[in-house]
Scaffold this motif. Structure first.
Motif, mmCIF file in Angstrom:
data_model
loop_
_atom_site.group_PDB
_atom_site.id
_atom_site.type_symbol
_atom_site.label_atom_id
_atom_site.label_comp_id
_atom_site.label_asym_id
_atom_site.label_seq_id
_atom_site.Cartn_x
_atom_site.Cartn_y
_atom_site.Cartn_z
ATOM 1 N N PHE A 100 -4.054 8.105 -8.038
ATOM 2 C CA PHE A 100 -5.473 8.098 -8.399
ATOM 3 C C PHE A 100 -5.768 8.883 -9.675
ATOM 4 C CE2 PHE A 100 -5.268 7.448 -3.804
ATOM 5 C CZ PHE A 100 -5.993 6.276 -3.689
ATOM 6 N N SER A 101 -4.730 9.334 -10.361
ATOM 7 C CA SER A 101 -4.959 10.079 -11.603
ATOM 8 C C SER A 101 -5.320 9.122 -12.728
ATOM 9 C CB SER A 101 -3.708 10.875 -11.980
ATOM 10 O OG SER A 101 -2.634 10.027 -12.294
ATOM 11 N N SER A 102 -6.097 9.596 -13.668
ATOM 12 C CA SER A 102 -6.514 8.825 -14.851
ATOM 13 C C SER A 102 -7.365 7.613 -14.494
ATOM 14 C CB SER A 102 -5.290 8.366 -15.663
ATOM 15 O OG SER A 102 -4.491 9.456 -16.030
ATOM 16 N N HIS A 110 -9.865 -1.104 -5.543
ATOM 17 C CA HIS A 110 -10.435 -2.288 -4.886
ATOM 18 C C HIS A 110 -11.007 -3.267 -5.907
ATOM 19 C CE1 HIS A 110 -9.838 -0.392 -1.040
ATOM 20 N NE2 HIS A 110 -10.609 0.625 -1.359
ATOM 21 N N SER A 111 -11.431 -2.753 -7.058
ATOM 22 C CA SER A 111 -12.072 -3.616 -8.051
ATOM 23 C C SER A 111 -11.090 -4.186 -9.064
ATOM 24 C CB SER A 111 -13.158 -2.823 -8.799
ATOM 25 O OG SER A 111 -12.588 -1.732 -9.516
ATOM 26 N N VAL A 127 0.276 4.328 -0.117
ATOM 27 C CA VAL A 127 -0.527 3.303 -0.793
ATOM 28 C C VAL A 127 -1.329 2.502 0.227
ATOM 29 C CG1 VAL A 127 -0.428 1.185 -2.159
ATOM 30 C CG2 VAL A 127 1.021 3.125 -2.773
ATOM 31 N N LYS A 128 -0.693 2.112 1.314
ATOM 32 C CA LYS A 128 -1.359 1.304 2.329
ATOM 33 C C LYS A 128 -2.515 2.071 2.969
ATOM 34 C CE LYS A 128 -1.707 -2.237 5.201
ATOM 35 N NZ LYS A 128 -2.118 -3.591 4.738
ATOM 36 N N GLU A 129 -2.298 3.340 3.306
ATOM 37 C CA GLU A 129 -3.321 4.135 3.977
ATOM 38 C C GLU A 129 -4.504 4.436 3.068
ATOM 39 O OE1 GLU A 129 -3.527 4.809 7.032
ATOM 40 O OE2 GLU A 129 -1.523 4.524 7.846
ATOM 41 N N THR A 130 -4.254 4.531 1.754
ATOM 42 C CA THR A 130 -5.313 4.955 0.834
ATOM 43 C C THR A 130 -6.013 3.803 0.140
ATOM 44 O OG1 THR A 130 -3.690 5.267 -0.946
ATOM 45 C CG2 THR A 130 -4.248 7.193 0.409
ATOM 46 N N ALA A 135 2.483 -2.514 -0.335
ATOM 47 C CA ALA A 135 3.296 -2.130 -1.489
ATOM 48 C C ALA A 135 4.762 -2.323 -1.128
ATOM 49 C CB ALA A 135 3.022 -0.676 -1.884
ATOM 50 N N PRO A 136 5.343 -3.474 -1.477
ATOM 51 C CA PRO A 136 6.770 -3.666 -1.237
ATOM 52 C C PRO A 136 7.589 -2.540 -1.859
ATOM 53 C CG PRO A 136 5.744 -5.710 -1.936
ATOM 54 C CD PRO A 136 4.712 -4.642 -2.104
ATOM 55 N N VAL A 137 8.673 -2.173 -1.189
ATOM 56 C CA VAL A 137 9.473 -1.030 -1.625
ATOM 57 C C VAL A 137 10.584 -1.492 -2.570
ATOM 58 C CG1 VAL A 137 10.987 0.840 -0.873
ATOM 59 C CG2 VAL A 137 8.965 0.242 0.482
ATOM 60 N N LEU A 138 10.664 -0.829 -3.714
ATOM 61 C CA LEU A 138 11.714 -1.083 -4.693
ATOM 62 C C LEU A 138 12.341 0.264 -5.037
ATOM 63 C CD1 LEU A 138 12.993 -3.397 -6.271
ATOM 64 C CD2 LEU A 138 11.407 -2.907 -8.145
#
Length: 328
Positions: A100-102, A110-111, A127-130, A135-138
Motif C-alpha cells: 500500500f506504499s506510494s 479496488h479501482s 494480498v487476499k486478506e487485504t 495472488a498466484p505464487v511465483l
C-alpha cells in the motif's frame, strides 16, 4: 504476447531486482518476447550476462492491450503505461509491507484493473486478506551451484554468520544478550557486508549458524542460501519466511498464527517472532549447544535445510515461471 517488466531505478542490484532480472531472463531464454524496462538511464542494469533479456529504455516503451506489463509492489505510478494501453497489468508483490506504499490519494487496489502475483504463500495470503484478490505464487530461486554444502565445516569454535545491515540495532542487542548469558568467547562472529554473491557463499560455507535478523520479508533468500551452505539458521521470519521455515524445536516459544502449507521437509531452523531479541538470543544459545554437543537433531535439521534449498533452486523457479506464462 510480449512481456515487459519494470526495472526500478536502483544504483546497485538488490534481491528484489535480481528476481525481476531472472524472471525476464527465464522468459527470454525460453523463446518468449520479454524485456526489462529501465526507468532511468543512470540506474543499475544487468550487463555481461549470456543470453540475457534485453533492456528497453522508458521512452521507447509502447504497450498494447495484448502485452503483459509487470511492476513490483511499491511502484504504483509505474503501472500507468500499462493501464493507459489496457495491457494485462500485474503487481508482483515481493514484500507485503510495501503493498500500500506510494498509493496516490483517491486511488485504491479496488479501482485499478491490476492483478497480483506473490513471492510466497504468506504474501499471497496477505494480498487476499487485504484486497480480496487472489495472488498466484511465483517463488524466487537460489543458485545451488554457488550456494552449496562444503566438504567439511571448520573445526574450533562455532561460527555465526549475520548481516549487520538487517535491523542493525537488534543485531547488536542479540549479540550483547548472547555474550552476557554465555560469555563472549563461545562463538566467532562472521559479518556479511559489502560482499558479492561469491563472498557471501564462501562466508556461509565457513560458518555453522546463520542469524537471520531481517523483517519485514516477502520470501527471504539469505536464510535459504545459508541452509544451502550447510548452516543452521536462527532468528526472525519476516512473516514471508513462513513459506519455507519450519521449527526444529518441539516446543518453540513462537508459532505462526497463519496456516502453513504442506512441505516435504521437517524442521530447518530455530525461528522466533520478529523483533523478539531475547527469544532470538535464546534460540542462538540452543543452536550453539546443538553443535557443541553434536545433538542428533542437528543432522536432521541440516538435512531438512538441504531439502528446503533444493525446492528453491533456479530450475524450480524456471519451471514455475514457464508454467504460469503458459496459463497467461
Amino acid at each position: 504476447m510480449r512481456t515487459f517488466i519494470f526495472l526500478p531505478p536502483v544504483t546497485k542490484p538488490t534481491g528484489g531486482v535480481t528476481v525481476l532480472r531472472r524472471l525476464a531472463d527465464i522468459l527470454h531464454e525460453a523463446g518468449h518476447e520479454a524485456y526489462l524496462v529501465a526507468r532511468e538511464k543512470g540506474g543499475w542494469r544487468p550487463d555481461g550476462l549470456a543470453n540475457a533479456a534485453p533492456v528497453l529504455e522508458w521512452e521507447a516503451l509502447k504497450l498494447t492491450e495484448s502485452d503483459v506489463w509487470m511492476v513490483p509492489e511499491g511502484w504504483i505510478n509505474a503501472l500507468a503505461p500499462g493501464l493507459y494501453a489496457s495491457a494485462q497489468c500485474f503487481s508482483y508483490v515481493q514484500n507485503w509491507a510495501y503493498l500500500f506504499s506510494s498509493m496516490p490519494e483517491g486511488v485504491d487496489w479496488h479501482s485499478l484493473p491490476v492483478e497480483f502475483l506473490a513471492v510466497s504463500d504468506p504474501v499471497s495470503r496477505f494480498v487476499k486478506e487485504t484486497t480480496c484478490k487472489d495472488a498466484p505464487v511465483l517463488r524466487p530461486g537460489i543458485d545451488r551451484t554457488l550456494f552449496r554444502m562444503p566438504d567439511a565445516k571448520p573445526g574450533g569454535r562455532v561460527r555465526v554468520a549475520y548481516m549487520p545491515r538487517k535491523n542493525k540495532a537488534l543485531v547488536e542487542q542479540i549479540k550483547a544478550i548472547h555474550q552476557h548469558r554465555c560469555g563472549g568467547s563461545r562463538v566467532d562472529w562472521a559479518p556479511i557486508d559489502g560482499m558479492d554473491a561469491q563472498g557471501v557463499a564462501e562466508t556461509l560455507r565457513a560458518s555453522h549458524i546463520f542469524l537471520a535478523t531481517g523483517f519485514p520479508e516477502g520470501c527471504p533468500l539469505p536464510p535459504l542460501e545459508a541452509m544451502a551452505c550447510g548452516c543452521l539458521p536462527v532468528g526472525f521470519t519476516g512473516f514471508g519466511g513462513w513459506d519455507y521455515m519450519r521449527q526444529v524445536q518441539a516446543a518453540p516459544r513462537h508459532t505462526p498464527w497463519i496456516p502453513l502449507r504442506e512441505v516435504p521437509w521437517g524442521g530447518n531452523g530455530l525461528w522466533c517472532a520478529d523483533g523478539d531479541v531475547l527469544d532470538a538470543a535464546l534460540c542462538l544459545d540452543d543452536a550453539v549447544r546443538m553443535f557443541q554437543e553434536k545433538d542428533p537433531a542437528l543432522m536432521a535439521a541440516l538435512a531438512a535445510g538441504q531439502k528446503t534449498a533444493n525446492a528453491y533452486s533456479l530450475e524450480a523457479q524456471r519451471t514455475a515461471v514457464l508454467e504460469l506464462w503458459e496459463q497467461l
